[in-house]
Write a protein that holds these residues in place. Structure first.
Motif, PDB file in Angstrom:
ATOM      1  N   GLU A 186     -44.025  45.825 -24.387  1.00  0.00           N
ATOM      2  CA  GLU A 186     -44.824  45.959 -23.396  1.00  0.00           C
ATOM      3  C   GLU A 186     -46.291  45.312 -23.848  1.00  0.00           C
ATOM      4  OE1 GLU A 186     -45.390  50.275 -22.420  1.00  0.00           O
ATOM      5  OE2 GLU A 186     -43.182  50.676 -22.903  1.00  0.00           O
ATOM      6  N   GLU A 187     -46.763  44.473 -23.246  1.00  0.00           N
ATOM      7  CA  GLU A 187     -47.578  43.503 -23.711  1.00  0.00           C
ATOM      8  C   GLU A 187     -49.086  44.127 -24.063  1.00  0.00           C
ATOM      9  OE1 GLU A 187     -48.516  39.424 -22.194  1.00  0.00           O
ATOM     10  OE2 GLU A 187     -46.616  39.977 -20.995  1.00  0.00           O
ATOM     11  N   ASN A 188     -49.549  45.168 -23.148  1.00  0.00           N
ATOM     12  CA  ASN A 188     -51.008  45.484 -23.094  1.00  0.00           C
ATOM     13  C   ASN A 188     -51.148  46.912 -23.819  1.00  0.00           C
ATOM     14  OD1 ASN A 188     -51.881  43.146 -22.079  1.00  0.00           O
ATOM     15  ND2 ASN A 188     -51.103  43.508 -20.000  1.00  0.00           N
ATOM     16  N   LEU A 189     -50.331  47.462 -24.342  1.00  0.00           N
ATOM     17  CA  LEU A 189     -50.506  48.859 -24.803  1.00  0.00           C
ATOM     18  C   LEU A 189     -51.404  48.935 -26.304  1.00  0.00           C
ATOM     19  CD1 LEU A 189     -46.775  50.176 -24.188  1.00  0.00           C
ATOM     20  CD2 LEU A 189     -48.845  50.656 -23.012  1.00  0.00           C
ATOM     21  N   TYR A 190     -51.940  49.966 -26.222  1.00  0.00           N
ATOM     22  CA  TYR A 190     -53.016  50.197 -27.229  1.00  0.00           C
ATOM     23  C   TYR A 190     -53.787  48.949 -27.761  1.00  0.00           C
ATOM     24  CZ  TYR A 190     -50.023  54.422 -27.076  1.00  0.00           C
ATOM     25  OH  TYR A 190     -49.413  55.503 -26.795  1.00  0.00           O
ATOM     26  N   LEU A 191     -54.145  48.071 -26.760  1.00  0.00           N
ATOM     27  CA  LEU A 191     -54.999  47.081 -27.124  1.00  0.00           C
ATOM     28  C   LEU A 191     -56.340  47.220 -27.844  1.00  0.00           C
ATOM     29  CD1 LEU A 191     -54.599  44.546 -24.145  1.00  0.00           C
ATOM     30  CD2 LEU A 191     -53.565  44.445 -26.509  1.00  0.00           C
ATOM     31  N   THR A 192     -56.684  46.639 -28.842  1.00  0.00           N
ATOM     32  CA  THR A 192     -57.927  46.795 -29.435  1.00  0.00           C
ATOM     33  C   THR A 192     -58.748  45.284 -29.224  1.00  0.00           C
ATOM     34  OG1 THR A 192     -57.356  45.898 -31.560  1.00  0.00           O
ATOM     35  CG2 THR A 192     -57.102  48.355 -31.099  1.00  0.00           C
TER      36      THR A 192
END
Length: 175
Positions: free
Chosen positions: A27-33
């Motif tokens: 999943e590309e956009n999980l938990y992005l900082t």
């Protein structure tokens, strides 16, 4: 290109020591900082190994350009944990191979066959490499563990975005 057998083995061994077996899809956009460069997702569980740009005063620390840590997405959702000594030294760590003006080139500890350049692109930092023969920004790696033998990896996929066309690019490295 040399076969990254050690890379596959070390990623699998480290992952098995940490977590129960459970299927996961990348999943590309999980938990992005804001500093996130890329992450590693694995087929055996939902936890992520995250690689963020290590900034000091808004600039890349070229000697220690990456902050690497686990994000728990199972038992303790969102909890962050550092890497153990063995994980850093054998599987998920990195080595700086070149430093430039606000850039660093690194290789992953478990597989030094691909150079990763950490550099500024606009207002953000990115990780550039070659994916399927094209210059690309690396977004994530996906490690598929063999269903019948949890100590074996079937393949690693690199996922990114073409530098020139902005199209998604993928490369599968078979074990």
């Amino acid at each position: 290109m040399k076969k990254p057998k050690l890379f596959f083995f070390l990623l699998t061994l480290s992952a098995l020591a940490l977590s129960p077996m459970r299927a996961s899809e990348p999943e590309e956009n999980l938990y992005l900082t804001p500093q996130r460069l890329f992450h590693i997702a694995r087929s055996i569980n939902k936890n992520l190994v995250c690689y963020d740009a290590n900034l000091v005063g808004g600039k890349l620390d070229t000697q220690k350009p990456l902050n690497v840590y686990w994000v728990n997405r199972e038992e303790h959702m969102g909890e962050k944990n550092g890497l153990s000594f063995i994980q850093r030294k054998m599987a998920y760590g990195y080595k700086v191979v070149a430093e430039g003006n606000n850039t660093s080139t690194v290789t992953l500890t478990a597989y030094d066959g691909r150079k990763l350049e950490i550099c500024q692109q606009g207002a953000h930092y990115v990780c550039r490499t070659t994916i399927n023969g094209k210059p690309a920004v690396l977004k994530y790696l996906y490690v598929k563990v063999n269903d019948r033998n949890p100590l074996s990896v079937d393949y690693v996929e690199l996922h990114g975005e073409s530098v020139s066309s902005k199209e998604k690019v993928t490369e599968r490295i078979m074990n």
